[in-house]
Scaffold this motif. Structure first.
Motif, PDB file in Angstrom:
ATOM      1  N   LEU A 192       8.700  13.798 -12.855  1.00  0.00           N
ATOM      2  CA  LEU A 192       9.381  14.510 -11.705  1.00  0.00           C
ATOM      3  C   LEU A 192       9.914  15.827 -11.890  1.00  0.00           C
ATOM      4  O   LEU A 192       9.863  16.567 -10.752  1.00  0.00           O
ATOM      5  N   VAL A 198       3.460  13.665 -10.748  1.00  0.00           N
ATOM      6  CA  VAL A 198       4.436  12.557 -10.580  1.00  0.00           C
ATOM      7  C   VAL A 198       3.648  11.075 -10.476  1.00  0.00           C
ATOM      8  O   VAL A 198       2.886  11.015  -9.889  1.00  0.00           O
ATOM      9  N   GLY A 251       8.433  19.733  -4.824  1.00  0.00           N
ATOM     10  CA  GLY A 251       8.183  18.410  -4.904  1.00  0.00           C
ATOM     11  C   GLY A 251       7.268  18.122  -3.471  1.00  0.00           C
ATOM     12  O   GLY A 251       7.009  16.839  -3.481  1.00  0.00           O
TER      13      GLY A 251
END
Length: 168
Positions: free
Chosen positions: A133, A138, A158
């Motif tokens: 993460l 991921v 992200g």
């Protein structure tokens, strides 16, 4: 009137009856040959039908809402409605239940993704382990922690720029 046997042999659907009379014109008449008795008021002499009036015990079922009738659900042509709890779980064969479940799970949710594949993805996203993460790659794991269901390339915020799914 004496017809030859061949005129009314099995499979014949009609016979043309005519004749001759000296000095007269005889009009031929086509006589249909039917495999039922038009004078039998219950089943026309058709032995495959029950010899009982419609809706009576042993008789044919008719459409309607009365005794001995089949109610058809509104808007569903040819689909009979059943009273609540009229089919119990024990009345369904085990293989019928399995076939129904398999058909539901094989249904598609979006594109070519099936219900069972969608559930695998949701389980990984909601309850599976995750790693990487804080990196650019991921992984979201399946619930058994045996494989990566989702491998995503992400930026510092992200945001996903590429996603690989393993829904097997």
């Amino acid at each position: 009137l004496d017809l030859p046997d061949a005129a009314v042999a099995a499979g014949s659907t009609s016979v043309l009856v005519g004749g001759t009379v000296t000095g007269m014109v005889v009009l031929e008449t086509l006589v249909p040959l039917v495999a039922y008795n038009p004078f039998d008021g219950v089943r026309l002499g058709l032995t495959a039908l029950p010899n009982a009036a419609a809706e009576a015990a042993g008789g044919l079922i008719t459409r309607g809402s009365g005794t001995g009738q089949l109610t058809v659900a509104s808007g569903l042509v040819g689909v009979a409605s059943l009273a609540p709890d009229s089919v119990s779980a024990s009345a369904l064969a085990t293989d019928a239940v399995a076939e129904i479940v398999a058909a539901i799970l094989a249904g598609t949710v979006e594109g070519s993704v099936t219900v069972v594949q969608s559930l695998r993805l949701a389980n990984a996203a909601a309850g599976g382990k995750a790693d990487g993460l804080a990196t650019t790659t991921v992984h979201l794991r399946d619930l058994a922690d045996s494989k990566n269901r989702v491998t995503a390339t992400v930026d510092a915020d992200g945001n996903r720029s590429a996603v690989t799914l393993d829904l097997t």
